[in-house]
Design a protein around this motif. Sequence first.
Motif, PDB file in Angstrom:
ATOM      1  N   GLY A 228       1.052  -1.492   0.435  1.00 59.61           N
ATOM      2  CA  GLY A 228      -0.130  -0.051   0.080  1.00 59.61           C
ATOM      3  C   GLY A 228       0.904   1.299  -0.075  1.00 59.61           C
ATOM      4  N   MET A 229       0.495   2.621  -0.419  1.00 60.74           N
ATOM      5  CA  MET A 229       0.664   3.583  -0.378  1.00 60.74           C
ATOM      6  C   MET A 229       0.993   4.104   0.832  1.00 60.74           C
ATOM      7  SD  MET A 229      -1.776   4.913  -2.669  1.00 60.74           S
ATOM      8  CE  MET A 229      -1.792   3.939  -3.893  1.00 60.74           C
ATOM      9  N   PRO A 230       2.034   5.192   0.755  1.00 62.91           N
ATOM     10  CA  PRO A 230       2.653   5.958   1.898  1.00 62.91           C
ATOM     11  C   PRO A 230       1.418   6.639   2.322  1.00 62.91           C
ATOM     12  CG  PRO A 230       3.464   6.561   0.448  1.00 62.91           C
ATOM     13  CD  PRO A 230       2.858   5.663   0.569  1.00 62.91           C
ATOM     14  N   THR A 231       0.923   7.843   4.121  1.00 61.67           N
ATOM     15  CA  THR A 231      -0.147   8.293   4.066  1.00 61.67           C
ATOM     16  C   THR A 231       0.254   9.227   3.276  1.00 61.67           C
ATOM     17  OG1 THR A 231      -0.470   7.835   6.327  1.00 61.67           O
ATOM     18  CG2 THR A 231      -1.331  10.018   6.123  1.00 61.67           C
ATOM     19  N   LEU A 232      -1.301   9.918   2.564  1.00 62.61           N
ATOM     20  CA  LEU A 232      -1.511  11.291   1.461  1.00 62.61           C
ATOM     21  C   LEU A 232      -2.172  11.883   2.182  1.00 62.61           C
ATOM     22  CD1 LEU A 232      -1.892   9.033  -1.889  1.00 62.61           C
ATOM     23  CD2 LEU A 232       0.131  10.632  -1.427  1.00 62.61           C
ATOM     24  N   SER A 233      -3.011  13.368   1.756  1.00 66.53           N
ATOM     25  CA  SER A 233      -3.220  14.872   1.946  1.00 66.53           C
ATOM     26  C   SER A 233      -5.096  13.964   1.952  1.00 66.53           C
ATOM     27  CB  SER A 233      -2.645  15.645   1.773  1.00 66.53           C
ATOM     28  OG  SER A 233      -2.968  15.988   0.100  1.00 66.53           O
ATOM     29  N   ARG A 234      -6.073  14.426   2.730  1.00 69.26           N
ATOM     30  CA  ARG A 234      -7.596  14.128   1.954  1.00 69.26           C
ATOM     31  C   ARG A 234      -7.240  15.111   0.869  1.00 69.26           C
ATOM     32  NH1 ARG A 234     -11.675  15.246   6.573  1.00 69.26           N
ATOM     33  NH2 ARG A 234     -10.453  14.217   6.815  1.00 69.26           N
ATOM     34  N   THR A 238      -8.585  12.925  -2.691  1.00 76.15           N
ATOM     35  CA  THR A 238      -9.610  12.781  -3.160  1.00 76.15           C
ATOM     36  C   THR A 238      -9.587  12.997  -4.641  1.00 76.15           C
ATOM     37  OG1 THR A 238     -10.092  14.192  -1.027  1.00 76.15           O
ATOM     38  CG2 THR A 238     -11.408  14.673  -3.639  1.00 76.15           C
ATOM     39  N   MET A 239      -8.374  13.532  -4.810  1.00 79.25           N
ATOM     40  CA  MET A 239      -8.230  14.157  -6.856  1.00 79.25           C
ATOM     41  C   MET A 239      -7.944  12.601  -7.020  1.00 79.25           C
ATOM     42  SD  MET A 239      -4.555  13.849  -8.293  1.00 79.25           S
ATOM     43  CE  MET A 239      -3.629  14.217  -7.077  1.00 79.25           C
ATOM     44  N   ALA A 240      -7.385  11.742  -6.377  1.00 79.29           N
ATOM     45  CA  ALA A 240      -6.422  10.119  -6.914  1.00 79.29           C
ATOM     46  C   ALA A 240      -8.595   9.407  -7.533  1.00 79.29           C
ATOM     47  CB  ALA A 240      -5.929   9.760  -6.435  1.00 79.29           C
ATOM     48  N   VAL A 241      -9.645   9.683  -5.953  1.00 82.75           N
ATOM     49  CA  VAL A 241     -10.411   8.803  -5.939  1.00 82.75           C
ATOM     50  C   VAL A 241     -11.629   9.777  -7.790  1.00 82.75           C
ATOM     51  CG1 VAL A 241     -12.834   8.434  -5.084  1.00 82.75           C
ATOM     52  CG2 VAL A 241     -11.039   8.249  -3.760  1.00 82.75           C
ATOM     53  N   ASP A 354      -5.958   0.351  -1.797  1.00 79.02           N
ATOM     54  CA  ASP A 354      -4.711   0.293  -0.702  1.00 79.02           C
ATOM     55  C   ASP A 354      -5.076   2.806  -0.582  1.00 79.02           C
ATOM     56  OD1 ASP A 354      -3.579  -1.590  -0.837  1.00 79.02           O
ATOM     57  OD2 ASP A 354      -2.565  -1.364  -3.501  1.00 79.02           O
ATOM     58  N   LEU A 355      -5.575   2.857  -1.824  1.00 79.04           N
ATOM     59  CA  LEU A 355      -5.450   4.670  -1.549  1.00 79.04           C
ATOM     60  C   LEU A 355      -6.195   4.872  -0.173  1.00 79.04           C
ATOM     61  CD1 LEU A 355      -4.493   6.996  -3.122  1.00 79.04           C
ATOM     62  CD2 LEU A 355      -6.828   7.044  -3.795  1.00 79.04           C
ATOM     63  N   MET A 356      -7.305   4.036   0.141  1.00 77.81           N
ATOM     64  CA  MET A 356      -7.909   4.387   1.613  1.00 77.81           C
ATOM     65  C   MET A 356      -8.083   3.094   2.472  1.00 77.81           C
ATOM     66  SD  MET A 356     -10.947   5.918  -0.490  1.00 77.81           S
ATOM     67  CE  MET A 356     -11.973   6.614   1.027  1.00 77.81           C
TER      68      MET A 356
END
Length: 420
Positions: A228-234, A238-241, A354-356
Motif C-alpha cells: 500500500g501507499m504511504p499516508t497522503l493528504s486528503r 480526493t483527487m486520486a479517487v 490501498d489508497l483508502m
Amino acid sequence: MSNSTMAAHEAEAAVQAPPATAASATSTTFAIILSLSFCHLLNDMMQSLVPALYPILKDSHGLSFGQIGFITLAFQCTASMLQPVVGLYTDKRPQPYSLMIGMGFTLVGLLLMSQAHSYPMILLAAALIGMGSSVFHPEASRVARMAAGGRFGLAQSLFQVGGNIGSAAGPLLAAFVVVPHGQQSIVWFSAAALVAMMVLFQVGGWYRARRPAQKPAARAKAPTMGGGMPTLSRGRVTMAVAVLVALLFSKNVYSASLGSYFTLYLIAKFGVDVQTAQLYLFAFLIGIVAGTIVGGVVGDRVGRIPVMWFSILGALPFALMLPYANLFWTGVLAVVVAMIMASAFSAILVYAQDLMPGRVGLVAGMFFGFSFGLGGLGAAALGQLADVAGIDAVYKATPYLLLLGLLTALLPRQPSVPKR
C-alpha cells in the motif's frame, strides 16, 4: 549451554513451522475466493433476469415505457446507490453473515417477482433483488481481500470473473427459460439463491473466525500492507479517487456500447442473423473473462498503474479501427478490446483500496455501485445517440472517451513492497 541449545531448537521449529501453516492457509484462501466467485456468478445471473422480464411484464401488465423505466430506477437505486452506504457501515461494524442475509433479500425478491400481479409489487420485488446485490458486493470484496494472502489483484479478478460469467449466462437462461415459460418461471431461479445462501453461511463462519485478528492491528498497519501507499493528504486522496472514477466512466461507457448494442450493430451493418450475432457477443464476453483474470495476475506483479495505462490507452487503437473493419475483423477486434479493457477493473479497485486503508467496504461499494450506475447511464445515453445519428455513429464516437485514460498520469505512484 542448555539454554542456548533450547533456543536454537525453538528457532529451528519456528522456521520450519510456517511452510505447513502457509500451505494450509493457501488452500483455505483459494477455497474462500472460489466460493465467493461462484456466489458472484449466481448473484449476477439472478440480477440479469430483471431486464429480461421487461417484455413479458410490459405485455402481461400493460406497462408503458415510463413504468418500465421506474422498475429500472427501483432496481438500480438499491443495487447501486446503497452499496457505498452498506460498505461504510460494515467498515465500522463488520457483519460476517450479512452475505447470506443479502442473498436472502434476493431470494424474497425473486419469489415476489414470480407472483407479482400489481405494479407496486413489481417495484418492491425489483428493489429487493437490487438490495441483495448492494449487500453482497462490498462485503464479498472485503472477504476476498482478507483471503488474498497479499495477492489482492488475483483475488479480486477471480471474484470478478464469477460476476462476468453470471452476467453472460443470465440472458441465455432468460431466453431459454423465462421467455418461453413466463413470469412464474422466475421461481425456479430461487434454488440458485438457496445454494448461494448455504455457501455464504460457510464463508461467514470463516470470516467470523478471522475477524478479531483483523480489527485493530490490521487497520493500524493497513497503509503498508500489500504494497500500500504511504499516508497522503486528503486533497490528494480526493483527487486520486476522482481520477479513478473518470477512468471507470470511460471504461464502462465504452463497454456499454459494445455489450448493449453489439448484436444490433452486427445485424444492421453486416446483415447477420440473430444467432450469429449472439455468437459474436458470446466471444466478446469470453474476452472480458480472460482479460479480468490476466489483469489481476499482472497487476500483482508489475503494479496497478501500468495495468491501468495499458488497459485504457492500449484499447484505443483497436477501438478506433473497429467501425471500419469487416465482419471477421470486427469480431477479432471486439474480443481484443474486451480483454484489454477488462484488465482494468481489479487494478482500479485494489489501487483504491490501498489508497483508502480501512475502508475496503466503502471502496468496493463505491466502485461496484459506480460500475452499475455508469454502465446503465451510458447505455441509455448511447441509445439516444443511436436513435438520432445511427448505430455507426456510436461506434465511431465512443472510442475517444478512452482518452480520459491520460488522467492516469495524475495518480500518486505506488511504492514497491518493502523487503523483509
